[in-house]
Every structure is written in C-alpha cells, then in structure tokens.
Design a protein around this motif. Structure first.
Motif, PDB file in Angstrom:
ATOM      1  N   ALA A   1     125.392  12.150 -35.622  1.00  0.00           N
ATOM      2  CA  ALA A   1     124.768  13.358 -36.169  1.00  0.00           C
ATOM      3  C   ALA A   1     125.857  14.298 -36.674  1.00  0.00           C
ATOM      4  O   ALA A   1     127.009  14.228 -36.263  1.00  0.00           O
ATOM      5  N   VAL A   2     125.437  15.180 -37.587  1.00  0.00           N
ATOM      6  CA  VAL A   2     126.330  16.206 -38.138  1.00  0.00           C
ATOM      7  C   VAL A   2     125.608  17.548 -38.056  1.00  0.00           C
ATOM      8  O   VAL A   2     124.447  17.661 -38.466  1.00  0.00           O
ATOM      9  N   SER A   3     126.299  18.547 -37.514  1.00  0.00           N
ATOM     10  CA  SER A   3     125.748  19.894 -37.437  1.00  0.00           C
ATOM     11  C   SER A   3     126.588  20.805 -38.326  1.00  0.00           C
ATOM     12  O   SER A   3     127.820  20.735 -38.316  1.00  0.00           O
ATOM     13  N   ARG A   4     125.914  21.651 -39.087  1.00  0.00           N
ATOM     14  CA  ARG A   4     126.619  22.584 -39.981  1.00  0.00           C
ATOM     15  C   ARG A   4     126.084  23.987 -39.739  1.00  0.00           C
ATOM     16  O   ARG A   4     124.885  24.232 -39.868  1.00  0.00           O
ATOM     17  N   GLN A   5     126.975  24.877 -39.342  1.00  0.00           N
ATOM     18  CA  GLN A   5     126.597  26.267 -39.047  1.00  0.00           C
ATOM     19  C   GLN A   5     125.464  26.326 -38.017  1.00  0.00           C
ATOM     20  O   GLN A   5     124.537  27.120 -38.118  1.00  0.00           O
TER      21      GLN A   5
ATOM     22  N   SER B   1     130.016  27.721 -33.507  1.00  0.00           N
ATOM     23  CA  SER B   1     129.366  29.005 -33.248  1.00  0.00           C
ATOM     24  C   SER B   1     128.140  29.235 -34.120  1.00  0.00           C
ATOM     25  O   SER B   1     127.363  30.154 -33.875  1.00  0.00           O
ATOM     26  N   GLY B   2     127.976  28.405 -35.165  1.00  0.00           N
ATOM     27  CA  GLY B   2     126.855  28.581 -36.084  1.00  0.00           C
ATOM     28  C   GLY B   2     127.039  29.731 -37.045  1.00  0.00           C
ATOM     29  O   GLY B   2     126.091  30.126 -37.735  1.00  0.00           O
ATOM     30  N   LEU B   3     128.260  30.289 -37.127  1.00  0.00           N
ATOM     31  CA  LEU B   3     128.498  31.425 -38.018  1.00  0.00           C
ATOM     32  C   LEU B   3     128.427  31.004 -39.482  1.00  0.00           C
ATOM     33  O   LEU B   3     128.725  29.855 -39.824  1.00  0.00           O
ATOM     34  N   ARG B   4     128.068  31.941 -40.331  1.00  0.00           N
ATOM     35  CA  ARG B   4     128.008  31.715 -41.768  1.00  0.00           C
ATOM     36  C   ARG B   4     129.171  32.437 -42.449  1.00  0.00           C
ATOM     37  O   ARG B   4     129.815  33.300 -41.845  1.00  0.00           O
ATOM     38  N   PHE B   5     129.402  32.093 -43.705  1.00  0.00           N
ATOM     39  CA  PHE B   5     130.547  32.644 -44.430  1.00  0.00           C
ATOM     40  C   PHE B   5     130.537  34.175 -44.396  1.00  0.00           C
ATOM     41  O   PHE B   5     131.570  34.812 -44.182  1.00  0.00           O
ATOM     42  N   GLY B   6     129.368  34.761 -44.594  1.00  0.00           N
ATOM     43  CA  GLY B   6     129.277  36.209 -44.678  1.00  0.00           C
ATOM     44  C   GLY B   6     129.246  36.925 -43.349  1.00  0.00           C
ATOM     45  O   GLY B   6     129.129  38.162 -43.309  1.00  0.00           O
ATOM     46  N   ASP B   7     129.363  36.186 -42.231  1.00  0.00           N
ATOM     47  CA  ASP B   7     129.323  36.829 -40.922  1.00  0.00           C
ATOM     48  C   ASP B   7     130.675  37.390 -40.497  1.00  0.00           C
ATOM     49  O   ASP B   7     130.738  38.300 -39.665  1.00  0.00           O
ATOM     50  N   TYR B   8     131.753  36.840 -41.044  1.00  0.00           N
ATOM     51  CA  TYR B   8     133.084  37.171 -40.534  1.00  0.00           C
ATOM     52  C   TYR B   8     133.449  38.634 -40.757  1.00  0.00           C
ATOM     53  O   TYR B   8     134.061  39.270 -39.899  1.00  0.00           O
ATOM     54  N   TRP B   9     133.094  39.169 -41.912  1.00  0.00           N
ATOM     55  CA  TRP B   9     133.508  40.540 -42.215  1.00  0.00           C
ATOM     56  C   TRP B   9     132.811  41.570 -41.332  1.00  0.00           C
ATOM     57  O   TRP B   9     133.293  42.703 -41.201  1.00  0.00           O
ATOM     58  N   LYS B  10     131.700  41.203 -40.724  1.00  0.00           N
ATOM     59  CA  LYS B  10     130.962  42.172 -39.914  1.00  0.00           C
ATOM     60  C   LYS B  10     131.772  42.622 -38.698  1.00  0.00           C
ATOM     61  O   LYS B  10     131.638  43.762 -38.244  1.00  0.00           O
ATOM     62  N   LEU B  11     132.588  41.744 -38.158  1.00  0.00           N
ATOM     63  CA  LEU B  11     133.573  42.148 -37.165  1.00  0.00           C
ATOM     64  C   LEU B  11     134.936  42.336 -37.817  1.00  0.00           C
ATOM     65  O   LEU B  11     135.684  43.255 -37.460  1.00  0.00           O
ATOM     66  N   GLY B  12     135.246  41.488 -38.811  1.00  0.00           N
ATOM     67  CA  GLY B  12     136.576  41.493 -39.406  1.00  0.00           C
ATOM     68  C   GLY B  12     136.927  42.778 -40.124  1.00  0.00           C
ATOM     69  O   GLY B  12     138.049  43.280 -40.003  1.00  0.00           O
TER      70      GLY B  12
END
Length: 593
Positions: A345-349, A561-572
C-alpha cells in the motif's frame, strides 16, 4: 551603479535557470547543480581547470566526515540511550513537543540534522499513537527543531561550513566550532519556547486523534481468497496463473493447512483448498475472481500478525526528498523481482491511495507499506531512498557508547581550540571510528549523503563565478544605492528575510553558496564588518519553515503526519517572524558592525 557585463548576464542566467529547476523539483538538486556547473564551464565563466575545485573545498570534506561520525555515534547506541526516557513522557502535547523538539535540537547541533530526525520520528509517532495526539502536532516541530539545532555549531549543517570556508577565503580566518553558538542558542531557545507553548496549536490536525498502531488498516487493501476444486487453475503455478489471467494482483501469502508461506515463490503450484492472501484494487480483484473461479474466503480474520509470520515482517517507510524513486512508478521499479519484497500500500498525506499500485508514481513524503524479510527490506529501502518509520528499522546500538563519544568529544575539543583545522580533525575522527569498527567498511559510503556532496562540489564554483564576474558586487551595489533610505540594520533584516525565502524553495546549502558573496559585498560597500551579514545567512539558511521542499526534514514528516503543502507556513511564518525579531538584536550584540 556598476554597468552589467556579458559574463554577469551569463552567470545570472545560469543561476536563474538553476533556481527554476530547483523549485520545479523534476530533477534532483545535485543533477541541477552539475548541469549549472557544466554550462558555466562551457560558456567560460568558470575556468576549465577550476571546474571541480569545489570538491576540494573544506566544507565538502567536513560534511562527509561528520556524516560518517554521525553513523558511528548511532551504531554505538548513543541516541537510543538518550531517547529511552521519551516513552515515559506524559500525554500533554506541550510536554511532548518540548522533550522531542529539545532533544532533536541538541542532537542536530552535533550530527546530521536529517539523521537526528530519522531517529526521533519513530519515537514521535509512537508517542502520538499512545497519547491519542495527531501525529502532525509532534512531527512538524520535530522537523523544524532539526533545522534550528544546525545553527548552533560549525558542524551543525552544511551552510555553516560553507560560510566558514567563505570567511577564511576572504578574511583569512574561518569561524570556530562554537562561534555560531551565542546567536544560534539564543534563536533556538526562543523558537523552541514558541513552538512548545504556542506554535503547536497552529498546526493543522490532519491525522485523527487515536490513530491506529500503524499507518495502514490491513483490511483496507488485503483480501483472502480460496482456491476451489472446480477452478481450472488448481494445480498450476502462481506464475502461470498471473500470466494467463493478466492479473493485476499481488500474492502476499500462501496458506495451506497449518503451513504459511509469506511472499511465496512464484513457481509454487497451488492446490484446491489453498488460501491466497492478495492485494488488489477492487475492480482488479473482481476480474481475477471471475477469471479464475476462486472465491472470497468467508469470515476472514486478517491481521498484521498473520502477514508477518515466519521471517517475514511489514515495514512502513517514507520516501526522502532526494530519492531516486521519485517520478517512477511501482511497475518501473518491480520490487518483487528485484528484491523479493511486496509493496502492499501507499499513503500520501495521510490517505491510502486506492488506485492500482502499478500506476502510482512515487512522490517525496509518500509512506510505503512493504512486506519482506528484514534483510530484503533494508536493501530495498536503501535503494529506494527511504527510511523506516517503525522502530524495528532502527539499528540496535553496539554498547560502545563511551568509546564513540570519547572520539567525537576529543575531535570537538581540538577543533574548538584551533589546534588542527576542522576538516582535518573530523576526517581523522571518522577514520578512527572506521578503524575501531564503530563504522563498518561497508557503511562508510552508505552514511554519506552523496546528493549534498555533489551539490556543494558542483555549485561552489558557480557561486564563485558570480563573485569573480562582479555579479555579487552588482547586486550589492544596487541595494546600496538605496542606503540613504535603508540603514545597515534594515539591509541586514532584508538579507535575513531573503535568505529565509530562498531556503524555503531550494536546498539550504545552495542558498548559502548564493547569498554569501552578496552579503560580503554589501558589508564591504557599507564599510562595516562582514560578520553580522554572514551570521544572517547562517540563521536564514537554517530557517526553511514555509514549504516541505526546502529541506529534507520538512519533506520526511509530510507523509507520516498527513500534512499538506500549504500547512507548513501556518506554523512556519509566525516562527520565522519570531526568529527575525530575535536574531537581529542577537547578531548586533555578539557581532557588532
């Protein structure tokens, strides 16, 4: 303002072309760096006899030596000893983020930051599952912390070594082992407190609380089918059945009475009454059953223990940012034929991909569920450019902790005292670890991150060409033309922010190569010390918090973690604002202009 020349245009064109390819991500950054070097050499901005002098740069040698030393410390069990207490941490996110992030910052100051993350990420995942906390809450601060630790010492991250070598070339004296520490510790401490108290609350909760013990639910993709007496395929080999039916299924296991064979031999002849455990998309499974006459097994009780019978185990692994598998499909790699390993199996985000496995094109951050023996799985993930997410993938220490720490500590002391150049003493330390078998000979070259080495060796001459042609001076003079509006401190702030932005898009080592000559020329134009501006590059290059593509650590936590590309800046983004506010006063205090 200095007029622009043809050679400067060529260098700027090569750098712009390289930046576009870095950001695009279609080609690995080491390939892009080599391409840029070749073009620069052919067009004459890098002399033929200097094309590969970057590989002799002290920074390149030191990076390789530090990576070997890191492997020695891991093999000795140093990290396992220090992380053992983490499982006793409480269930409160504030405390969990604090202990995990604090430890990874400490590790990353003295060893490869991606290696530190790789060791602590399985610990973080187990803590998240045990305490019913979304994995993203613990993993994103862990990724950011691994970068923060890199700015504390000379050997913390390649950009520090690049800046130190640049300083030696232009000012005659490199930075010492702990010259970065006053600023680095201050920035890391404030960033750590921000993430532990406030920052983790800004992270999207992409993985649900109470996540299962593994990334994959076995029942979601594994099925039991029984070979019937009426089937014309009873008595034929698995290979014949797959070929005759053009089956798009993966035979995971064969069960015959009390006998079980995981990853069965494809020439194995099946009998009526046999049970096959298979992986397949729903439409492919229906077609396979209709063609063969096999039937679904009623009341099937498939669990992880059943799949892991005998020497066969399951392993979750995530694809690294520089993996050669990126852009390839499962069919292209053919793990079954090449390694005797099944991809289940493959899991993405955080979401299991339901399409046919053979049609899936791998991406950085994908989590793979693999089935095979311990040896075949280790070989497969090494070739694929992955690392395991389960503790079974971690190497058990050899118990030679005092010996390994002693070698490393002596090297640090000698380097800090300036008795021997850092590239020499750490190479000696790496050799000693090999000679005393802390690092087996077969692991010497495995432990080196070759894409980073190639990137540094290839891109350093291109950065030098920007300086030699006057390109860095041109950029600096353009900024300095506004010095009546922009004070030196304002220019320092701009330089820090630009470096942060670049490091979010391209490799941080490449960012340091590009920004070092620009910062030096700005300082020269202002007739002030270059050190504050070089320190801004150090901090900015280790603050890649806006995207998952700027740093390996960010990409590695994306899948689990299931994070998406646009999630990083919310903490970053808030974290970078805090860092800018803290960094400028610290730099000006410890490195006055």
């Amino acid at each position: 303002m200095i007029p622009i020349t043809l050679n400067q245009l060529i260098v700027f064109g090569i750098l712009f072309f390289s930046l576009v390819l870095f950001i695009n991500g279609r080609f690995r950054y080491d390939v892009v760096a080599l391409l840029g070097l070749c073009i620069a050499t052919i067009l004459g901005v890098v002399p033929w006899n200097q094309a590969f002098y970057g590989f002799a740069n002290p920074a390149v040698i030191t990076v390789a030596a530090v990576l070997i030393i890191s492997r020695g410390l891991l093999n000795a069990g140093v990290v396992e000893l220090l992380t053992g207490f983490l499982y006793k941490a409480g269930n409160r996110p504030t405390f969990q983020v604090s202990v995990l992030t604090g430890l990874v910052i400490t590790f990353s100051a003295f060893m490869n930051n991606v290696g530190a993350l790789a060791l602590l990420m399985p610990v973080g995942l187990k803590m998240a599952r045990k305490s019913l906390v979304p994995a993203s809450i613990l993993l994103l601060p862990l990724a950011f912390g691994s970068q923060l630790g890199g700015m504390i010492t000379l050997i913390g991250t390649p950009p520090n070594l690049i800046i130190s070598a640049f300083r030696q070339e232009h000012l005659g004296q490199p930075y010492g082992m702990f010259d970065f520490s006053p600023v680095g510790i201050g920035v890391s401490l404030v960033a750590f407190l921000f993430m532990a108290i406030i920052g983790w609350r800004l992270i999207p909760k992409r993985t649900p609380p109470g996540s299962r013990d593994d990334f994959f639910n076995i029942h979601d993709y594994i099925t039991e089918i029984r070979v019937t007496e009426e089937s014309k395929y009873a008595g034929k080999s698995l290979r014949e059945i797959v070929k005759a039916t053009n089956a798009k299924v993966t035979i995971v296991q064969l069960i015959r009475g009390g006998f079980s064979r995981p990853v069965p031999y494809m020439y194995e002849r099946i009998k009526s009454g046999d049970i096959l455990i298979v992986q397949s998309a729903l439409e492919d499974l229906k077609a396979f059953l209709n063609t063969t006459g096999f039937i679904l097994e009623e009341h099937a009780d498939i669990n992880r223990e059943l799949i892991e019978s005998g020497d066969t185990i399951l392993m979750e692994a995530t694809i690294k940012l520089d993996s050669p598998a990126i852009g390839s499909t499962v069919k292209d790699i053919d793990l079954r034929a090449g390694f005797g390993v099944n991809l289940l199996a493959v899991s993405r985000q955080g979401v299991i991909l339901r399409q046919r496995l053979n049609e899936i094109m791998f991406q950085a951050g994908d989590v793979l569920l693999l089935q095979g023996t311990d040896g075949t799985l280790r070989e497969a993930i090494k070739v694929l450019g992955c690392f395991p997410l389960a503790e079974r993938g971690l190497k058990i220490g050899s118990g030679r902790i005092i010996e390994a720490v002693g070698i490393f500590a002596i090297a640090i002391i000698i380097a800090a005292m300036g008795l021997v150049p850092v590239q020499i003493i750490f190479t000696i330390a790496a050799l000693i670890m090999v000679m005393v078998s802390l690092v087996p000979v077969r692991e010497i070259y495995e432990s080196i991150d070759w894409p980073v080495i190639i990137l540094l060796g290839a891109f350093i001459p291109v950065g030098q060409a920007m300086e030699d042609t006057g390109g860095a001076e041109l950029i600096a003079s353009t900024l300095l033309s506004f010095k009546f509006l922009l004070t030196p401190v304002t220019l320092l702030v701009i330089l820090l922010i630009v470096t942060m932005f670049l490091s979010a898009l391209i490799n941080n080592a490449a960012t340091a190569v590009l920004m070092a000559p620009i910062s030096y020329n700005i300082a020269t134009g202002l007739a002030v010390s270059p050190d504050p501006f070089l320190m801004a590059i150090v901090v900015g290059a280790s603050s890649s918090f806006l995207t998952p593509v700027g740093h390996q650590s960010n990409a590695l936590v994306m899948g689990p973690s299931g994070l998406r590309f646009g999630d990083y800046w919310k903490l970053g983004l808030p974290l970078e604002i805090v860092i800018v506010i803290v960094t400028i006063p610290l730099i000006l205090y410890f490195w006055p202009m």
